[in-house]
Motif scaffolding. Structure first.
Motif, mmCIF file in Angstrom:
data_model
loop_
_atom_site.group_PDB
_atom_site.id
_atom_site.type_symbol
_atom_site.label_atom_id
_atom_site.label_comp_id
_atom_site.label_asym_id
_atom_site.label_seq_id
_atom_site.Cartn_x
_atom_site.Cartn_y
_atom_site.Cartn_z
ATOM 1 N N TYR A 142 0.953 -1.166 -0.150
ATOM 2 C CA TYR A 142 0.000 0.001 -0.024
ATOM 3 C C TYR A 142 0.958 1.347 -0.215
ATOM 4 O O TYR A 142 1.866 1.528 0.818
ATOM 5 N N GLU A 149 -5.356 3.675 -1.957
ATOM 6 C CA GLU A 149 -4.235 2.716 -1.274
ATOM 7 C C GLU A 149 -4.555 2.799 0.496
ATOM 8 O O GLU A 149 -4.684 1.745 0.951
ATOM 9 N N ARG A 152 -7.709 1.137 1.400
ATOM 10 C CA ARG A 152 -7.547 -0.232 1.380
ATOM 11 C C ARG A 152 -6.861 -0.967 2.429
ATOM 12 O O ARG A 152 -6.974 -1.938 2.974
#
Ligand SMILES: Cc1cc2nc3c(=O)[nH]c(=O)nc-3n(C[C@H](O)[C@H](O)[C@H](O)COP(=O)(O)OP(=O)(O)OC[C@H]3O[C@@H](n4cnc5c(N)ncnc54)[C@H](O)[C@@H]3O)c2cc1C
Length: 353
Positions: A142, A149, A152
């Motif tokens: 990430y 990102e 996530r």
């Protein structure tokens, strides 16, 4: 060298990670006559630095990672190894409690992730990222400066582990860049060796450990190597002798000079007192990642570069800091005039403050 058969006598000198791993692979492939020698009584010392095991392998923890910049073959090897580590993590929990207590009842590999931060991305980080994209593994890392990102990462449970970087970026280092690598973690090295030696014994590997009886002195030679002689003068004949003596190997196999050289890093281990439960929780691998500041060869020579902060090891409460900036060598003159850097005994300095 004679052809090695399944019942050939095989001697391994050294019970570090290379020695035990060689023993384990030979035994798993049905070689039945394997003996491991070591100058240390490594099993009694439980492969533990703080009990006097001054070897590279006998450490409280090590970095496990699969990102090796352009070295895709290392990446592949790491993923192969990961399967075995995960199996060992599961197998330990299947053992009866009394059995598992002999070496460890805890996990060996902790995939806590690594947070790599820096002012800029070095070429190694870019190459690692490209390799992961090529292999379809990009979901395992990430980038901190990409909001999607970050989202996530948080959804995957890495939120608390990114805090330290986000705080730095929002306050003192606005130009900070970084990436969280979820395909990495820490290996509890001493525990791993305890478990590996236990597996070796269960497969019939013999050990001669500690003092003169375990210490290699010289080879038994005529036209070929026929075995080893230990410090107390005993001859041990073998069909194959394998030297796995880490940074000492160059003394035993002088041809390794220039290939295998001992180099020391600065390592600091501190213990969080039991009374500071708050710190143990804060720096636990559940909440805190393996933190790497200016990592990669191209970055570690920068000021304070190559700094690794390991999360708190539980239940002991140890935290380890490694600084890979300055390497120390120890050149010694060998009989043939070569002067490789060899391992030096360490003096442990323990402080209770
Ligand atoms: C500070 C530090 C941090 C590291 N961090 C990492 C990391 O995070 N991740 C990672 O993957 N790698 C790391 N490494 C590298 C890794 O630890 C080593 O590559 C690895 O442990 C080497 O294992 P070995 O079995 O070759 O050597 P060793 O562990 O040194 O084992 C050699 C064995 O040979 C024995 N021996 C020596 N001479 C004789 C003799 N004459 N007779 C009998 N026995 C003998 C010794 O007693 C010892 O037990 C680190 C290394 C260091 C020093």
């Amino acid at each position: 060298m004679s052809t090695v058969k399944k019942d050939s006598k095989i001697i391994l000198v050294g019970s570090g990670v290379f020695g035990l791993s060689t023993a384990l692979h030979l035994a798993s492939n049905e070689y039945t006559n394997i003996t491991v020698f070591d100058r240390l009584d490594s099993e009694t010392q439980r492969f533990t630095l703080l009990k006097g095991a001054d070897t590279a392998s006998a450490d409280i923890n090590k970095v496990f990672r699969a990102q090796y910049a352009e070295k895709k073959h290392y990446q592949d090897l790491a993923f192969q190894a990961l399967e075995i580590w995960q199996k060992w993590n599961r197998d330990i929990h299947l053992l009866p409690e009394e059995e598992s207590k002999k070496f460890t009842s805890l996990q060996l590999l902790d995939m806590c992730g690594t947070l790599k931060i820096d002012y800029i991305f070095g070429w190694e980080e870019k190459a690692s990222k490209e390799n992961y994209i090529k292999e379809g593994l990009e979901a395992l890392r990430y980038d901190l400066d990409d909001p999607a990102e970050l989202k996530r990462a948080k959804a995957a449970g890495y939120g608390p582990k990114l805090e330290v970087a986000l705080q730095l970026k929002n306050s003192r280092i606005p130009q900070l860049v970084g990436a969280s690598d979820s395909s990495s973690g820490i290996l509890y090295a001493s525990r791993c060796l305890q478990y590996a030696s236990c597996l070796c014994r269960s497969m019939g590997v013999k050990f001669i450990l500690g003092g003169c009886k375990g210490t290699f002195k010289e080879y038994i030679c005529d036209s070929d190597i026929k075995g080893i002689i230990t410090e107390h003068g005993k001859k041990h004949f073998s069909d194959l002798a394998v030297i796995n003596s880490g940074p000492w190997s160059t003394k035993l196999v002088p041809e390794l000079s220039g290939i295998n050289e001992a180099a020391a890093d600065n390592v600091l281990i501190c213990k969080i007192p039991d009374s500071r439960r708050d710190l143990k929780v804060k720096y636990s691998s559940k909440n805190f990642p393996m933190l790497a500041w200016k990592s990669g060869h191209s970055r570690e020579h920068e000021r304070l570069g190559g700094l690794f902060l390991f999360p708190c090891m539980e239940p002991e409460g140890y935290m380890k800091i490694v600084i890979r900036q300055t390497k120390y060598t120890n050149p010694e003159v060998l009989e043939d005039g070569r002067f490789p850097s060899l391992k030096r005994q360490i003096a442990l300095r323990l402080s209770t403050t």
